[in-house]
Design a protein around this motif. Structure first.
Motif, PDB file in Angstrom:
ATOM      1  N   PRO A 150      -4.311   4.333   3.626  1.00 35.99           N
ATOM      2  CA  PRO A 150      -3.501   3.545   2.694  1.00 35.99           C
ATOM      3  C   PRO A 150      -4.260   3.284   1.391  1.00 35.99           C
ATOM      4  CG  PRO A 150      -3.471   2.578   4.893  1.00 35.99           C
ATOM      5  CD  PRO A 150      -4.523   3.636   4.906  1.00 35.99           C
TER       6      PRO A 150
ATOM      7  N   ASN B  60     -11.990 -14.054   5.160  1.00 35.15           N
ATOM      8  CA  ASN B  60     -11.863 -12.626   5.437  1.00 35.15           C
ATOM      9  C   ASN B  60     -10.882 -12.378   6.567  1.00 35.15           C
ATOM     10  OD1 ASN B  60     -13.732 -11.828   3.468  1.00 35.15           O
ATOM     11  ND2 ASN B  60     -15.387 -12.465   4.798  1.00 35.15           N
TER      12      ASN B  60
ATOM     13  N   GLN C  88     -13.903  -4.401   2.282  1.00 30.86           N
ATOM     14  CA  GLN C  88     -13.446  -5.380   1.296  1.00 30.86           C
ATOM     15  C   GLN C  88     -14.676  -5.823   0.517  1.00 30.86           C
ATOM     16  OE1 GLN C  88     -12.179  -9.237   2.771  1.00 30.86           O
ATOM     17  NE2 GLN C  88     -10.479  -9.242   1.331  1.00 30.86           N
TER      18      GLN C  88
ATOM     19  N   THR D 182     -13.217  -6.954  12.704  1.00 30.95           N
ATOM     20  CA  THR D 182     -13.849  -7.242  11.421  1.00 30.95           C
ATOM     21  C   THR D 182     -15.343  -7.433  11.661  1.00 30.95           C
ATOM     22  OG1 THR D 182     -11.898  -8.500  10.733  1.00 30.95           O
ATOM     23  CG2 THR D 182     -13.839  -8.668   9.359  1.00 30.95           C
TER      24      THR D 182
ATOM     25  N   PHE E 213      -9.659   1.959   1.940  1.00 28.04           N
ATOM     26  CA  PHE E 213      -9.604   2.670   3.219  1.00 28.04           C
ATOM     27  C   PHE E 213     -10.239   4.047   3.113  1.00 28.04           C
ATOM     28  CE2 PHE E 213      -6.940   0.398   6.254  1.00 28.04           C
ATOM     29  CZ  PHE E 213      -6.346  -0.568   5.461  1.00 28.04           C
TER      30      PHE E 213
ATOM     31  N   TYR F 180     -18.979  -8.420   9.460  1.00 28.96           N
ATOM     32  CA  TYR F 180     -19.328  -9.063   8.198  1.00 28.96           C
ATOM     33  C   TYR F 180     -20.727  -8.752   7.709  1.00 28.96           C
ATOM     34  CZ  TYR F 180     -15.182 -11.878   9.135  1.00 28.96           C
ATOM     35  OH  TYR F 180     -13.902 -12.292   9.394  1.00 28.96           O
TER      36      TYR F 180
ATOM     37  N   ARG G  91     -17.707  -7.980   1.692  1.00 27.66           N
ATOM     38  CA  ARG G  91     -17.149  -9.210   2.244  1.00 27.66           C
ATOM     39  C   ARG G  91     -16.690  -8.985   3.680  1.00 27.66           C
ATOM     40  NH1 ARG G  91     -15.647 -13.150  -1.290  1.00 27.66           N
ATOM     41  NH2 ARG G  91     -13.915 -13.751   0.066  1.00 27.66           N
ATOM     42  N   GLY G  92     -16.394  -7.739   4.025  1.00 28.32           N
ATOM     43  CA  GLY G  92     -15.987  -7.445   5.393  1.00 28.32           C
ATOM     44  C   GLY G  92     -15.713  -5.963   5.558  1.00 28.32           C
TER      45      GLY G  92
ATOM     46  N   TYR H 209       0.843  -1.187   0.000  1.00 28.84           N
ATOM     47  CA  TYR H 209       0.000   0.000   0.000  1.00 28.84           C
ATOM     48  C   TYR H 209       0.885   1.245   0.000  1.00 28.84           C
ATOM     49  CZ  TYR H 209      -3.961  -2.934   1.458  1.00 28.84           C
ATOM     50  OH  TYR H 209      -4.951  -3.887   1.529  1.00 28.84           O
TER      51      TYR H 209
ATOM     52  N   GLN I 124      -6.717 -14.365  -0.553  1.00 27.41           N
ATOM     53  CA  GLN I 124      -7.888 -13.504  -0.637  1.00 27.41           C
ATOM     54  C   GLN I 124      -9.002 -14.246  -1.353  1.00 27.41           C
ATOM     55  OE1 GLN I 124      -7.031 -11.350   1.762  1.00 27.41           O
ATOM     56  NE2 GLN I 124      -8.234  -9.906   0.613  1.00 27.41           N
TER      57      GLN I 124
ATOM     58  N   ARG J 196     -13.949  -7.325  -5.184  1.00 27.57           N
ATOM     59  CA  ARG J 196     -12.616  -7.299  -5.783  1.00 27.57           C
ATOM     60  C   ARG J 196     -11.529  -7.637  -4.781  1.00 27.57           C
ATOM     61  NH1 ARG J 196     -13.301  -1.785  -9.452  1.00 27.57           N
ATOM     62  NH2 ARG J 196     -14.993  -2.573 -10.729  1.00 27.57           N
ATOM     63  N   ASP J 197     -11.912  -7.905  -3.537  1.00 25.13           N
ATOM     64  CA  ASP J 197     -11.022  -8.379  -2.474  1.00 25.13           C
ATOM     65  C   ASP J 197     -10.069  -7.331  -1.898  1.00 25.13           C
ATOM     66  OD1 ASP J 197     -10.715 -11.792  -3.671  1.00 25.13           O
ATOM     67  OD2 ASP J 197     -12.028 -10.900  -2.185  1.00 25.13           O
ATOM     68  N   LYS J 198      -9.656  -6.343  -2.654  1.00 24.77           N
ATOM     69  CA  LYS J 198      -8.706  -5.371  -2.109  1.00 24.77           C
ATOM     70  C   LYS J 198      -9.399  -4.518  -1.049  1.00 24.77           C
ATOM     71  CE  LYS J 198      -8.265  -3.571  -6.225  1.00 24.77           C
ATOM     72  NZ  LYS J 198      -7.873  -2.734  -7.384  1.00 24.77           N
ATOM     73  N   LEU J 199      -8.628  -4.049  -0.057  1.00 25.45           N
ATOM     74  CA  LEU J 199      -9.161  -3.170   0.976  1.00 25.45           C
ATOM     75  C   LEU J 199      -9.210  -1.738   0.449  1.00 25.45           C
ATOM     76  CD1 LEU J 199      -7.512  -4.266   4.354  1.00 25.45           C
ATOM     77  CD2 LEU J 199      -9.808  -4.728   3.529  1.00 25.45           C
TER      78      LEU J 199
ATOM     79  N   PHE K  32     -13.509  -3.445   8.145  1.00 24.50           N
ATOM     80  CA  PHE K  32     -12.407  -3.572   9.094  1.00 24.50           C
ATOM     81  C   PHE K  32     -12.140  -2.223   9.758  1.00 24.50           C
ATOM     82  CE2 PHE K  32     -10.924  -7.713   7.590  1.00 24.50           C
ATOM     83  CZ  PHE K  32     -11.507  -7.771   6.335  1.00 24.50           C
TER      84      PHE K  32
END
Lengths: 117, 109
Positions: free
Chosen positions: A43, A103, B91, B49, B99, B51, B31-32, A35, A99, B94-97, B34
């Motif tokens: 990030p 989770n 999330q 986390t 922020f 859900y 998906r989550g 990141y 991934q 596309r799985d990426k976080l 955080f």
């Protein structure tokens, strides 16, 4: 080690130089992420590895940015011909599972603060 | 487009003065969600986390809740050591976080 380790902690480079940033993830963690965090921002995703495979590099800002994880553990983020806008904190994170499989939270290192003069 | 907005940007509290931080989100297929804490010069430290809507989690003076559009981080009787930036991330498919920009919390004795 117990956590994600990044080195160096601080890096100063002149514009145009190449830099390499290292990440040592938590032992046994399959997933590794890079990141970029600008001052006062959250990030921003750069790239994702599952073991040695780079499955997502959609966040890399230009072809000057390159990441690798050849043996599925340590990863290196390389920036070629650095520019002032590359100045930021570069964070590495790892998680236990791939991934999409779960989770599991990502665990972050303390980052490398990169300053381009 | 997946997006996270946190408010307020900064919050100053007296020790013992409870409050809440907000995280509003839009995401394709959650998906989550955080919550992380980040101290100056450090990486984000995982807190919770969540859900699904209606879920709640607690840790010491912190309690996180989730609805279909937002999450709250409630801080009960904060102490100076709770001072930090609190980051929310989602999330999606596309799985990426993704922020938010964080809430900078300062707790004064």
């Amino acid at each position: 080690g117990a956590g994600v380790s990044q080195s160096p902690r601080y890096k100063v480079a002149k514009r145009g130089q190449d830099v390499a940033l290292r990440c040592d993830p938590i032992s046994g963690h399959v997933s590794l992420f890079w990141y970029q965090q600008a001052l006062g921002q959250g990030p921003e995703f750069l790239t994702y590895f599952q073991n040695e495979a780079q499955l997502d590099k959609s966040g890399l800002p230009s072809d000057r940015f390159f990441a690798e994880r050849p043996e599925g553990s340590v990863s290196t983020l390389k920036i070629q011909r650095t520019q002032q806008e590359d100045s930021a904190v570069y964070l590495c994170a790892s998680s236990k599972f791939p991934q999409g499989a779960s989770n599991q939270p990502q665990h972050f290192g303390d980052g490398t603060r990169l300053s381009i003069l | 487009e997946d997006q996270v907005t946190q408010s307020p940007e900064a919050l100053r509290l007296q020790e013992g003065e409870s409050s809440s931080l907000n995280c509003s989100y839009t995401v394709s297929g959650l998906r989550g969600l955080f919550w992380y804490r980040q101290d100056p010069g450090k990486g984000p430290e995982f807190l919770f986390t969540l859900y699904s809507a209606g879920e709640e989690k607690e840790k010491e003076r912190l309690k996180a809740t989730l609805t279909k559009k937002e999450s709250f981080l409630h801080i009960t009787a904060p102490k100076p050591e709770d001072s930090a930036t609190y980051l929310c991330a989602v999330q999606g498919l596309r799985d990426k976080l993704i922020f938010g920009t964080g809430t900078r919390l300062q707790v004064f004795p």
